[in-house]
Design a protein around this motif. Structure first.
Motif, PDB file in Angstrom:
ATOM      1  N   ASN A 201      64.463  11.774  44.951  1.00  0.00           N
ATOM      2  CA  ASN A 201      63.838  10.606  43.873  1.00  0.00           C
ATOM      3  C   ASN A 201      63.310   9.240  44.695  1.00  0.00           C
ATOM      4  O   ASN A 201      62.182   8.682  43.998  1.00  0.00           O
ATOM      5  CB  ASN A 201      64.948  10.256  42.637  1.00  0.00           C
ATOM      6  CG  ASN A 201      64.635  11.345  41.739  1.00  0.00           C
ATOM      7  OD1 ASN A 201      63.602  11.494  41.073  1.00  0.00           O
ATOM      8  ND2 ASN A 201      65.896  11.849  41.209  1.00  0.00           N
ATOM      9  N   SER A 202      64.038   8.913  45.593  1.00  0.00           N
ATOM     10  CA  SER A 202      63.708   7.639  46.297  1.00  0.00           C
ATOM     11  C   SER A 202      62.281   7.685  47.038  1.00  0.00           C
ATOM     12  O   SER A 202      61.687   6.667  46.857  1.00  0.00           O
ATOM     13  CB  SER A 202      64.796   7.219  47.417  1.00  0.00           C
ATOM     14  OG  SER A 202      65.057   8.392  48.197  1.00  0.00           O
ATOM     15  N   ASP A 205      59.539   7.187  44.462  1.00  0.00           N
ATOM     16  CA  ASP A 205      59.362   5.762  43.972  1.00  0.00           C
ATOM     17  C   ASP A 205      57.882   5.402  44.646  1.00  0.00           C
ATOM     18  O   ASP A 205      57.339   4.635  44.071  1.00  0.00           O
ATOM     19  CB  ASP A 205      60.407   4.821  44.572  1.00  0.00           C
ATOM     20  CG  ASP A 205      61.660   5.189  43.661  1.00  0.00           C
ATOM     21  OD1 ASP A 205      61.730   5.742  42.933  1.00  0.00           O
ATOM     22  OD2 ASP A 205      62.695   4.812  44.039  1.00  0.00           O
ATOM     23  N   THR A 206      57.740   5.735  45.844  1.00  0.00           N
ATOM     24  CA  THR A 206      56.359   5.208  46.475  1.00  0.00           C
ATOM     25  C   THR A 206      55.382   5.905  45.757  1.00  0.00           C
ATOM     26  O   THR A 206      54.094   5.102  45.599  1.00  0.00           O
ATOM     27  CB  THR A 206      56.243   5.625  47.792  1.00  0.00           C
ATOM     28  OG1 THR A 206      56.474   7.150  48.058  1.00  0.00           O
ATOM     29  CG2 THR A 206      57.729   5.133  48.819  1.00  0.00           C
ATOM     30  N   GLU A 208      54.856   6.669  42.518  1.00  0.00           N
ATOM     31  CA  GLU A 208      55.007   5.759  41.291  1.00  0.00           C
ATOM     32  C   GLU A 208      54.324   4.534  41.382  1.00  0.00           C
ATOM     33  O   GLU A 208      53.376   4.007  40.721  1.00  0.00           O
ATOM     34  CB  GLU A 208      56.506   5.571  40.520  1.00  0.00           C
ATOM     35  CG  GLU A 208      56.494   4.992  39.307  1.00  0.00           C
ATOM     36  CD  GLU A 208      57.701   4.658  38.776  1.00  0.00           C
ATOM     37  OE1 GLU A 208      57.842   4.106  37.662  1.00  0.00           O
ATOM     38  OE2 GLU A 208      58.861   4.865  39.442  1.00  0.00           O
ATOM     39  N   ARG A 220      57.622  10.065  34.984  1.00  0.00           N
ATOM     40  CA  ARG A 220      58.804  10.651  35.959  1.00  0.00           C
ATOM     41  C   ARG A 220      59.586  11.610  35.156  1.00  0.00           C
ATOM     42  O   ARG A 220      60.206  11.481  33.963  1.00  0.00           O
ATOM     43  CB  ARG A 220      59.524   9.438  36.353  1.00  0.00           C
ATOM     44  CG  ARG A 220      59.179   8.340  37.405  1.00  0.00           C
ATOM     45  CD  ARG A 220      58.701   8.780  38.545  1.00  0.00           C
ATOM     46  NE  ARG A 220      60.054   8.999  39.390  1.00  0.00           N
ATOM     47  CZ  ARG A 220      60.496   8.247  40.262  1.00  0.00           C
ATOM     48  NH1 ARG A 220      60.081   7.078  40.441  1.00  0.00           N
ATOM     49  NH2 ARG A 220      61.636   8.747  41.077  1.00  0.00           N
ATOM     50  N   SER A 225      62.742   5.446  36.746  1.00  0.00           N
ATOM     51  CA  SER A 225      61.441   4.700  37.325  1.00  0.00           C
ATOM     52  C   SER A 225      62.167   3.704  38.342  1.00  0.00           C
ATOM     53  O   SER A 225      63.139   3.192  38.408  1.00  0.00           O
ATOM     54  CB  SER A 225      60.856   4.029  36.067  1.00  0.00           C
ATOM     55  OG  SER A 225      59.972   2.976  36.664  1.00  0.00           O
ATOM     56  N   VAL A 226      60.947   3.427  39.251  1.00  0.00           N
ATOM     57  CA  VAL A 226      61.144   2.530  40.192  1.00  0.00           C
ATOM     58  C   VAL A 226      61.789   1.273  39.752  1.00  0.00           C
ATOM     59  O   VAL A 226      62.497   0.267  40.202  1.00  0.00           O
ATOM     60  CB  VAL A 226      60.154   2.558  41.080  1.00  0.00           C
ATOM     61  CG1 VAL A 226      59.067   1.812  40.270  1.00  0.00           C
ATOM     62  CG2 VAL A 226      60.392   1.616  42.414  1.00  0.00           C
ATOM     63  N   TRP A 227      61.135   0.761  38.502  1.00  0.00           N
ATOM     64  CA  TRP A 227      61.458  -0.460  37.886  1.00  0.00           C
ATOM     65  C   TRP A 227      63.180  -0.621  37.384  1.00  0.00           C
ATOM     66  O   TRP A 227      63.633  -1.721  36.996  1.00  0.00           O
ATOM     67  CB  TRP A 227      60.628  -0.570  36.586  1.00  0.00           C
ATOM     68  CG  TRP A 227      59.123  -0.746  37.031  1.00  0.00           C
ATOM     69  CD1 TRP A 227      58.265   0.182  36.718  1.00  0.00           C
ATOM     70  CD2 TRP A 227      58.601  -1.690  37.467  1.00  0.00           C
ATOM     71  NE1 TRP A 227      57.174  -0.130  37.277  1.00  0.00           N
ATOM     72  CE2 TRP A 227      57.139  -1.309  37.893  1.00  0.00           C
ATOM     73  CE3 TRP A 227      58.862  -3.060  38.177  1.00  0.00           C
ATOM     74  CZ2 TRP A 227      56.181  -2.269  38.455  1.00  0.00           C
ATOM     75  CZ3 TRP A 227      57.930  -3.806  38.554  1.00  0.00           C
ATOM     76  CH2 TRP A 227      56.688  -3.554  38.686  1.00  0.00           C
ATOM     77  N   LYS A 229      65.465   1.273  38.929  1.00  0.00           N
ATOM     78  CA  LYS A 229      66.516   1.144  40.349  1.00  0.00           C
ATOM     79  C   LYS A 229      66.776   0.002  40.944  1.00  0.00           C
ATOM     80  O   LYS A 229      66.282  -1.141  40.409  1.00  0.00           O
ATOM     81  CB  LYS A 229      65.911   2.249  41.244  1.00  0.00           C
ATOM     82  CG  LYS A 229      65.606   3.500  40.884  1.00  0.00           C
ATOM     83  CD  LYS A 229      65.124   4.705  41.793  1.00  0.00           C
ATOM     84  CE  LYS A 229      64.975   6.014  41.270  1.00  0.00           C
ATOM     85  NZ  LYS A 229      64.344   6.669  42.435  1.00  0.00           N
ATOM     86  N   LEU A 341      59.091  -2.437  49.491  1.00  0.00           N
ATOM     87  CA  LEU A 341      58.850  -1.990  48.133  1.00  0.00           C
ATOM     88  C   LEU A 341      58.699  -3.439  47.427  1.00  0.00           C
ATOM     89  O   LEU A 341      57.849  -3.317  46.321  1.00  0.00           O
ATOM     90  CB  LEU A 341      59.993  -1.468  47.822  1.00  0.00           C
ATOM     91  CG  LEU A 341      60.108  -0.932  46.163  1.00  0.00           C
ATOM     92  CD1 LEU A 341      59.110  -0.276  45.698  1.00  0.00           C
ATOM     93  CD2 LEU A 341      61.554  -0.262  46.036  1.00  0.00           C
ATOM     94  N   CYS A 367      57.010   2.147  31.897  1.00  0.00           N
ATOM     95  CA  CYS A 367      57.557   3.242  32.170  1.00  0.00           C
ATOM     96  C   CYS A 367      58.402   4.081  31.455  1.00  0.00           C
ATOM     97  O   CYS A 367      58.879   5.337  31.613  1.00  0.00           O
ATOM     98  CB  CYS A 367      58.574   3.118  33.502  1.00  0.00           C
ATOM     99  SG  CYS A 367      59.713   1.954  33.393  1.00  0.00           S
TER     100      CYS A 367
END
Length: 453
Positions: A201-202, A205-206, A208, A220, A225-227, A229, A341, A367
């Motif tokens: 999942n990490s 993130d790129t 997304e 996702r 969502s990256v937001w 994490k 990031l 998201c």
């Protein structure tokens, strides 16, 4: 520790472990469950098997029992099936050992299928037709999975005899890979026909972030969502503290920057009804625990000074300036990967319209509200699904196959990813992440074009 607890409950005959610390944790965990009158899922399964074996509980009152994804059974789950079979219930097992992906959850895979098949004296029926993927992709998948020695003999054929396009792409780094994926899918008229699969999942993130920057609709599946994490939520929380006066975002930032959780919690109890700036001033003026660590004092003094400036700039309605300053402050106190990031997230927020608080709310709510567009998910999450076109990213040694798994299980994972597509397959990798995955060579994929970006 969690893995050890889970492992101990995946077997009928539990054996003590050599580690004293793990044994103590297992004992404490059991005592806590007992004190709360609670029971976890593993205990439910184990107790059900034990009660059926001692005849203190009956099996299900059914004539037929169908077990799907049988290759993923652990020992306790298998004993549950066998307990029903011993009562004369007719059992049908459906499984594919080439799609056994959960050894980390103690799935028994091919060995388990062989054992229960022999135990039940069952007839074996092969279903050799793949009704999803194009013929050439099925053939490449077969060539890949043949490298696994311990598997059921089978000859899978494709019902779809059409040719599926295959592209292999190589880029400089992970962010370039994400940008390539976003640009490629953005140029398509059928964006929703694509899905992006990654090992972790990490890594996704790129993608997304690149999708948000390129205005590519996405969602996702099976991951945060990256937001939501660590990096994204820390940035958004601190911006929320600047714009709305919330202490929570600032407290999470102190923890993110290395302050001990116990100290953060203690500081958070000071003047709960005061504004964020008032609490900072009061704590800095007189809090004995800050005197114990020079690094904690310096961190607190830095964020106190920065917060005064950020709040002042927000009151002057300069959101882009605040976003840049907050991102830069965090970037100085984290890893290079996280700093990159943060820079990308900063760019997204700076390109939005509205006041600072409005941008924070809009970014985090987006998201959670969208479930259309291009799905982004891990290879594990894609199992059992199908898509018109599939993009597998991160096909490098050390990632796919992953260093924390076995080559055999990772090969099955790549096999599952390849056979999700009904049409086109693209596989990409990043040069600075490692050599191209051996699975591309083993599958003998002949791309329409090998693109090196």
């Amino acid at each position: 520790m969690i893995h050890a607890i889970d492992s101990s409950k995946s077997k009928i005959d539990w054996q003590p472990v050599e580690s004293a610390a793990i044994m103590a944790a297992l004992t404490t965990y059991g005592e806590l469950l007992h004190a709360e009158g609670a029971i976890d899922f593993s205990d439910l399964m184990l107790k059900a098997v034990q009660d059926m074996n001692t005849k203190s509980a009956p099996p299900l009152s059914v004539r037929w029992l169908l077990v799907d994804e049988a290759q993923d059974m652990d020992e306790v789950q298998m004993e549950w099936v066998k307990a029903h079979a011993r009562q004369g219930i007719e059992v049908t097992l459906v499984g594919d050992d080439d799609q056994s992906l959960y050894s980390f959850r103690h799935a028994m895979g091919y060995a388990g299928l062989k054992h229960i098949s022999e135990y039940l004296s069952s007839a074996v029926m092969s279903l050799p037709i793949n009704y999803r993927s194009p013929d050439n992709i099925v053939q490449h998948a077969n060539q890949l999975i043949a490298y696994n020695a311990d598997r059921a003999p089978k000859a899978i054929e494709a019902f779809n005899k059409l040719h599926g396009a295959i592209d292999i792409m190589r880029v400089a780094d992970r962010w370039s890979e994400a940008d390539l994926i976003a640009a490629h899918i953005a140029a398509k008229n059928d964006r929703e026909s694509w899905t992006v699969l990654g090992r972790t999942n990490s890594m996704l993130d790129t993608v997304e972030v690149a999708f948000v920057e390129g205005n590519v609709p996405y969602y996702r599946l099976g991951g945060k969502s990256v937001w939501d994490k660590t990096v994204g939520s820390t940035l958004m929380g601190l911006l929320h503290s600047v714009a709305g006066g919330s202490w929570t975002g600032l407290a999470n930032t102190l923890f993110f920057c290395g302050m001990a959780p116990a100290l953060v919690n203690d500081l958070s109890r000071a003047l709960p009804d005061a504004t964020c700036l008032e609490r900072l001033d009061a704590i800095n003026h007189d809090h004995p625990l800050l005197e114990n660590s020079k690094s904690d004092r310096e961190l607190f003094a830095s964020i106190q000074e920065a917060m005064r400036d950020w709040v002042q700039q927000d009151r002057r309605d300069r959101p882009a300036l605040v976003i840049h300053a907050v991102s830069a402050w965090l970037a100085e106190r984290t890893t290079e990967e996280n700093a990159t990031l943060l820079q990308r997230l900063e760019g997204i927020l700076c390109r939005m319209n509205g006041r600072l608080l409005n941008r924070v709310v809009a970014a985090t709510s987006r998201c959670k509200s969208i479930s259309t567009g291009t799905p982004i998910m891990t290879l594990h999450a894609a199992k059992g699904l199908e898509f018109s076109n599939v993009w597998i990213m991160g096909a490098e040694e050390g990632n796919l196959p992953h260093v924390e798994s076995t080559p055999e299980e990772e090969r099955r994972l790549f096999y599952v990813g390849m056979t999700r597509t009904k049409g086109q397959l693209i596989v990409s990798s990043a040069a600075d992440e490692g050599p191209v995955s051996r699975f591309i060579v083993e599958s003998r994929m002949q791309p329409n074009k090998y693109l090196d970006y």
